[in-house]
Write a protein that holds these residues in place. Structure first.
Motif, PDB file in Angstrom:
ATOM      1  N   UNK A  69       2.157  -5.113   2.536  1.00  0.00           N
ATOM      2  CA  UNK A  69       1.402  -3.866   2.553  1.00  0.00           C
ATOM      3  C   UNK A  69       1.320  -3.274   1.157  1.00  0.00           C
ATOM      4  N   UNK A  70       2.419  -3.412   0.401  1.00  0.00           N
ATOM      5  CA  UNK A  70       2.406  -2.860  -0.955  1.00  0.00           C
ATOM      6  C   UNK A  70       1.317  -3.515  -1.793  1.00  0.00           C
ATOM      7  N   UNK A  71       1.274  -4.846  -1.762  1.00  0.00           N
ATOM      8  CA  UNK A  71       0.285  -5.554  -2.569  1.00  0.00           C
ATOM      9  C   UNK A  71      -1.117  -5.189  -2.107  1.00  0.00           C
ATOM     10  N   UNK A  72      -1.315  -5.227  -0.792  1.00  0.00           N
ATOM     11  CA  UNK A  72      -2.649  -4.978  -0.257  1.00  0.00           C
ATOM     12  C   UNK A  72      -3.115  -3.570  -0.606  1.00  0.00           C
ATOM     13  N   UNK A  73      -2.262  -2.596  -0.370  1.00  0.00           N
ATOM     14  CA  UNK A  73      -2.710  -1.236  -0.624  1.00  0.00           C
ATOM     15  C   UNK A  73      -2.850  -0.958  -2.115  1.00  0.00           C
ATOM     16  N   UNK A  74      -2.046  -1.627  -2.920  1.00  0.00           N
ATOM     17  CA  UNK A  74      -2.230  -1.443  -4.356  1.00  0.00           C
ATOM     18  C   UNK A  74      -3.619  -1.947  -4.751  1.00  0.00           C
ATOM     19  N   UNK A  75      -3.973  -3.098  -4.198  1.00  0.00           N
ATOM     20  CA  UNK A  75      -5.306  -3.626  -4.477  1.00  0.00           C
ATOM     21  C   UNK A  75      -6.377  -2.658  -3.987  1.00  0.00           C
ATOM     22  N   UNK A  76      -6.202  -2.179  -2.767  1.00  0.00           N
ATOM     23  CA  UNK A  76      -7.219  -1.303  -2.200  1.00  0.00           C
ATOM     24  C   UNK A  76      -7.355  -0.014  -3.006  1.00  0.00           C
ATOM     25  N   UNK A  77      -6.221   0.511  -3.435  1.00  0.00           N
ATOM     26  CA  UNK A  77      -6.278   1.773  -4.182  1.00  0.00           C
ATOM     27  C   UNK A  77      -6.949   1.567  -5.534  1.00  0.00           C
ATOM     28  N   UNK A  78      -6.671   0.417  -6.132  1.00  0.00           N
ATOM     29  CA  UNK A  78      -7.290   0.179  -7.440  1.00  0.00           C
ATOM     30  C   UNK A  78      -8.787  -0.068  -7.281  1.00  0.00           C
ATOM     31  N   UNK A  79      -9.158  -0.839  -6.262  1.00  0.00           N
ATOM     32  CA  UNK A  79     -10.535  -1.303  -6.203  1.00  0.00           C
ATOM     33  C   UNK A  79     -11.417  -0.573  -5.192  1.00  0.00           C
ATOM     34  N   UNK A  80     -10.819  -0.028  -4.135  1.00  0.00           N
ATOM     35  CA  UNK A  80     -11.661   0.439  -3.054  1.00  0.00           C
ATOM     36  C   UNK A  80     -11.654   1.961  -2.902  1.00  0.00           C
ATOM     37  N   UNK A  81     -10.518   2.480  -2.466  1.00  0.00           N
ATOM     38  CA  UNK A  81     -10.540   3.863  -2.005  1.00  0.00           C
ATOM     39  C   UNK A  81     -10.811   4.833  -3.121  1.00  0.00           C
ATOM     40  N   UNK A  82     -11.490   5.899  -2.746  1.00  0.00           N
ATOM     41  CA  UNK A  82     -11.846   6.937  -3.693  1.00  0.00           C
ATOM     42  C   UNK A  82     -11.298   8.244  -3.140  1.00  0.00           C
ATOM     43  N   UNK A  83     -10.156   8.665  -3.686  1.00  0.00           N
ATOM     44  CA  UNK A  83      -9.473   9.837  -3.153  1.00  0.00           C
ATOM     45  C   UNK A  83     -10.374  11.066  -3.236  1.00  0.00           C
ATOM     46  N   UNK A  84     -10.450  11.792  -2.119  1.00  0.00           N
ATOM     47  CA  UNK A  84     -11.323  12.959  -2.095  1.00  0.00           C
ATOM     48  C   UNK A  84     -10.719  14.150  -2.825  1.00  0.00           C
ATOM     49  N   UNK A  85      -9.423  14.195  -2.845  1.00  0.00           N
ATOM     50  CA  UNK A  85      -8.759  15.345  -3.462  1.00  0.00           C
ATOM     51  C   UNK A  85      -7.498  14.856  -4.132  1.00  0.00           C
TER      52      UNK A  85
END
Lengths: 777, 777
Positions: free
Chosen positions: A605-621
């Motif tokens: 989960x750490x690796x996956x979410x690190x990837x997602x946070x870097x490449x995908x998700x765009x924090x709204x706040x």
């Protein structure tokens, strides 16, 4: 009573699924056509341009470069390579700290690795070298599995070996607390550093004032100004009253939806000019009069534009649109910090002040709820959540009973011939009941968010925090407890009430816990391993993006909207992690075999979410990790729960004399919690004057001629006035805005189309685009 | 199973005692010789001069005017006549609000009168017109009393009449909550009004700063000055560091004790010059070398004076005497309010700020406890209090087993002949065990105060509040629960843990409650009626005053010290009232007969304490009713407890279907509590900026040239520097003090001798007498 073999098979299947997802992801992400699905964050930051613009026609959609397939696992080191400070800069502190929760589960010097090592080195041999289960197999024909041989169940009744477990429980508790304290300190420092190094932001100077008392002679705006000029004479700068634009926002949203349909029909028509598209005027276009679609939608849009204009006109004149709340800005951070932390008026339910959230974090709909209503809402929601948690099975069961074969045949007799086909019949009988439950569980986070919204929280971040807490409690009751002891949550509650405090609660669960280890191992594999691998594949966004791209996208801006990845979903992700923490802490002493499975989850989960946070998700706040105290509190509660369970288990295993030794553990843990709370929590809820003064002084030295008033004047206007594309409607507001001097944004976005509330706001308030454009021309 | 007759006899005896006490009081208070015992408050205020100064020799001691005996009950209307505002002015808000707690129990529109009326009008007939008990007497030979016929026990199993009780429970709950809310609002207003109308006081401008971080380069004083000059530049005025004068205070106290003995011997010698008094040098003068008493004590006093001088010298030079804490004063109330309510430094355990208490309310010994130590102390005390509450019978039992006949004979064989006398033997056997328990219960409040002191509270008022809370919990467990269910507290705890939550706790108690009504009626009469009547007699102070007056008093000042009545003892009085509230609320539905007894207690106690507050007690500090939130919270908890009990009772009476109706009650009550907390509590813990600004502005307009600095400079010096009579020792401090300009005290005391910390301080800081005297001369 699964054997190692069964577990192996289950693990194999789940690993297969997980690997399949990962491979699919690795291939799909390399296709240029999917680029915007898997790297939207970079597009939104304006740092990546579409690869579909270059190359041959085919290579626009399919990646033909075989070399990139060889390195298809490259995303893992890529995800891990970015150092933490850069990550904070790239995705914000919230995301970086969110990742640290996973890290807390695995990494060197964190909770579970040392726990796993210790438990395998000490507890597994201690458990293994008994033969209680073999004996009982011989005498009572009790079923047992190999897993159970490694668990505490294998230690004979009243054995002295239990002292090992008690010592281990102490070791794990101290280790967990030590790690938690270190982590709390680190994150508090990170937060303070983050806040200190931040550039000027409007929320540093601004306080939200609510419950302005009604006054027959003065308007809200005058009242606010007079109050703060009197009570904060040296610090008050300006204020913005809150306008109730909920209706306008609704109209604008509706218009946008119609616009989407218009786009869809126009594209359809332009592709196939032989036939003008038609639609029906009724609900969802399913029934009603058949009309020409393009004409109908154009007329609807015109109608809505008119309504919007009328609503704007009304808002300018109607005093009821002004809510008794305002964003008050101060000359200095010191002044704002003082106002946010003190009580203003004699009546503590008037002139409530608190830090304003970032402009993009504000939840506008709730700004005008009066005190008494808030307090009643809280009660209503508490009761509603109680019923939701303990009685949620009732509606699900009703739906299930309606959705059986006989029910369908009775209500829709014309379907009878189809249903009676044996294959379809068995599918319905097998799946329908499960689907009712599944649908409920899928919509649950939405329901919880609605509850939180109704409760009256003022920022999106606090809404998510509250929803996360409730989701965790729901999971604890309906996933953990219900799995451990059979029966619905309500039956549990009933039996808890009717049996003794220390008989039922720790003992029943304590006895059941070792037996359920295999179930939870399977759960971790299905929900954790395969779920996380599914997360990275982003199947739903992938499909939706291509559908939208095909049917709706006309301009580059539409494409950007279609790829919008949203934010990370703290309200569903964090409770899941917490459930794993709970399982890990409970099984650390009881069934050490369990721990590696959890470890794999955390690492993956750490690796996956690190990837997602870097490449995908765009924090709204950006809340600067304001959620950490909650995370800490939940881990502590899981720890205390695991200690109580162990006490119950011990007392049924003939080691009741150990109770005095074990009872000290929860006492110490709770004390530790209050200690941490006192020591660190204020870093998350208060803003020290020393810091504020330091930043003020620095700023005065650096920019002595700063015009703060114009910087803050329109920082907090309702997004409906900001994001509106129709500049012609905004004349009145724009006219006002143009009077003010524009403060240039420091970070220059390379984005093709303006979408200010998403990316700017970190260093300057997002001024309406209209203004920027007007000023440029 | 007492009948009406038994209750009547018990009531008669107790009323007799109560009346005897009251008559004794009425007569004793008219004797001039006792005047200082029964009216010390007036002497301390300087409004009454000794009647012993005038008239004939006999009339100095005995009142010979027969007319005053006719009107011997006059004190009752006298006590009730003083209107509340005047009472606040006379005795302070604390005392006035304390009286309102009693009033809350009785008066028109308050809790128990309507409850009593309703329950007698409705519940008593409903209960009475059944014959369950008569039937069960016929069949099972169950014993019952007339009292039980009026209680819920008389309603048959599963009767529909229980709905009356449920409706009544709702009515009582709503009535109690309504009254409580009104009372909370009234007292909050009174408090704010009191604070607003107060004259200038040093604590309005002053904040206590603790945990000043250590700095190798700067002294604490410099550090404090720099920190506040930087972070509160517009508001900081001056500060006083806290000096650790605990050792000095101890020496001064010891010297005073020796001085008392010297006085005693000198008076003894002057009365009988034939023989110089002798004493022994050992412990308490009981053994050791025999020496001349006057010479010995004079030498001792000289030695102590020398030590005190040395200690003063040491304090001037030793930096260890400076504690890392300071009283920081601000130019405006606004500045102080801001500093007290905000966080100062990044590390929340340094630079802790809070409102300074009044100078006379400060508990000086605890000012230097660091954060970590505080947090550990809290844990230690929580554990200690748990053991004290649940295991206190163990040491008592041990003492009892040692204090039996055989034990004494073994340890002191020479006493054997005396003990063996049958009469003495029976006395010892009958009384000794009880005495051990009684002694423990008498010293309990002192133990609880010691616990609170150890825990590190900073003001005497907060010490008393905490001790009161603990005393209430102790009473609840060891008086209420232990009386209801036989067995020691620890046995209770054990059985609670081993039985079910809703079986044991509400049901067992619910079943036992109606049967214990007669016991508690007796308890109320003995502890309440006779106890309160004993309170007004002041037997102990009466005896002590006359003893001291005879043996020690030389000067008028000594006499004033001998008559010092102390303050009202919130930490013992309030828990007692709370116990009666608990009993009243629990029995309101179950045994309505009980209510009138409680009513009599409240009425009697109200009159008695009103008299005492007006004439006797001299409040040491004024916290402006800061204790009210505690009082409110405890009444709420008693209410919730009574509701739970009723639920348990109902489910054993075959009315289990009522549970859903009853469960709403505690939920609503707890919600009501949080509502009140949010709505009113901040009036007791915060200081609104609006108020502060208003007072500042008014003051600036009225006294533009006020020299605030000199007013505040020495407001917070340790009392050991203030109360010391030996001016020659205070040279260094006085020298400093004389530099400052003296602000005259507005209220002129007519007291013959100065005793500043007791009476002044309301309008001006009590400057050391030495200074006043120096300036007068």
């Amino acid at each position: 009573m699964a054997t190692f073999g069964d577990i192996g098979v289950a693990a194999g299947i789940n690993i297969l699924f997980a690997v399949a997802f990962l491979v699919a992801f690795a291939i799909l992400r390399l296709q240029p056509i999917n680029d915007r699905v898997y790297f939207p964050k970079w597009y939104l930051k304006g740092l990546r341009s579409s690869p579909t613009h270059t190359g041959s026609f085919v290579s626009k959609f399919v990646n033909l470069d075989w070399r990139s397939y060889v390195r298809f696992l490259n995303w893992v080191p890529d995800a891990l390579r970015m150092p933490e400070p850069e990550l904070i800069d790239h995705a914000g502190l919230d995301s970086a700290v969110y990742l640290r929760i996973y890290l807390l589960g695995i990494c060197r010097l964190k909770i579970f690795v040392p726990v796993a090592l210790l438990s395998w080195a000490i507890l597994v041999p201690v458990n293994w070298t008994n033969n209680t289960l073999e004996k009982s197999l011989a005498t009572d024909k009790v079923q047992y599995s190999d897993i159970d041989k490694l668990s505490i169940s294998n230690v004979p009744y009243g054995s002295l070996r239990f002292w090992t477990h008690i010592v281990m429980a102490y070791a794990f508790t101290f280790w967990t607390c030590y790690t938690l304290r270190k982590e709390y300190a680190t994150i508090a420092t990170m937060r303070l550093h983050f806040l200190a190094s931040e550039r000027r932001r409007p929320d540093q100077f601004t306080v939200l004032v609510r419950n302005v008392p009604p006054d027959p002679d003065e308007s809200v705006s005058e009242l606010v100004e007079h109050f703060f000029l009197v009570n904060h004479p040296d610090h008050y700068l300006t204020h913005q009253v809150v306008i109730n634009a909920n209706k306008l926002a609704k109209l604008v949203k509706e218009k946008k939806g119609k616009q989407n349909w218009l786009d869809y029909y126009q594209i359809k028509y332009s592709r196939n000019q032989s036939q003008r598209p038609v639609t029906k005027t009724g609900f969802l276009g399913l029934w009603g009069e058949t009309v020409d679609a393009i004409g109908y939608q154009t007329a609807e849009i015109e109608r809505l534009s008119k309504e919007i204009a009328e609503e704007r006109e009304r808002m300018k004149t109607d005093p009821k649109c002004i809510m008794p709340a305002a964003f008050v800005s101060f000359r200095t951070r010191w002044g704002a910090a003082v106002c946010a932390q003190t009580q203003q008026s004699r009546n503590p339910t008037f002139w409530l002040t608190e830090w304003a959230s970032e402009p993009r974090d504000v939840y506008w709909d709730n700004l005008a709820i009066p005190y008494v209503s808030l307090s009643i809402r809280r009660l209503v929601i508490a009761v509603a959540f109680f019923f939701l948690t303990f009685f949620f099975m009732i509606p699900v069961t009703i739906v299930q009973s309606l959705a059986n074969i006989e029910g369908i045949e009775k209500r829709a007799p014309f379907l009878k011939p189809i249903i009676e086909i044996p294959f379809i019949k068995s599918v319905i009988q097998g799946f329908l009941p499960g689907i009712a439950l599944k649908i409920f569980l899928i919509v649950l986070p939405t329901i919880l968010m609605m509850l939180a919204k109704f409760e009256g929280f003022l920022s999106i971040s606090s809404l998510e925090r509250r929803a996360a807490m409730r989701y965790y409690i729901f999971n604890f009751v309906n996933v953990f407890l219900v799995s451990v002891i059979a029966g619905t949550a309500f039956q549990q509650l009933d039996s808890f009430l009717h049996q003794s405090a220390n008989d039922r609660i720790p003992k029943t669960i304590g006895v059941a816990i070792p037996m359920k280890a295999t179930f939870f191992i399977t759960y971790v594999m299905v929900d954790g391993w395969a779920g996380v691998a599914g997360e990275i594949l982003r199947l739903k966004p992938l499909i939706f993006f291509h559908l939208k791209n095909f049917f709706l996208v006309k301009t580059e801006k539409d494409r950007e909207e279609a790829m919008d990845p949203g934010s990370i979903g703290f309200n569903t992700g964090e409770p899941q992690i917490q459930l794993y923490f709970l399982l890990g802490l409970v099984y650390a002493v009881v069934t050490p075999v369990f721990i590696p499975f959890i470890l794999v989850f955390f690492a993956l989960a750490y690796v996956v979410f690190r990837h997602q946070i870097i490449n995908v998700y765009n924090q709204e706040y950006e809340s600067a990790a304001a959620f950490w105290p909650d995370v800490h509190g939940r881990i502590i509660s899981a720890l205390v729960f695991s200690q109580l369970i162990l006490m119950g288990l011990m007392s049924t295993k003939g080691a009741a004399q150990s109770t005095p030794f074990l009872i000290a553990l929860p006492v110490l843990t709770i004390w530790f919690h209050t200690f941490c709370k006192g020591r660190y929590e204020s870093a998350f809820v208060k803003y020290p004057l020393q810091e504020a003064m330091m930043k003020d002084t620095l700023e005065r030295a650096r920019e002595p001629n700063l015009n703060l008033k114009s910087y803050l004047q329109y920082a907090y206007i309702h997004p409906v006035f900001k994001n509106d594309d129709e500049n012609e409607d905004d004349d009145d507001i724009n006219a006002k805005l143009e009077e003010s001097v524009l403060v240039p944004t420091k970070r220059h976005s390379k984005r093709s189309t303006p979408l200010p509330s998403k990316v700017s706001g970190a260093s300057s308030p997002s001024l309406p685009n209209a203004v920027s454009e007007n000023l440029k021309s």
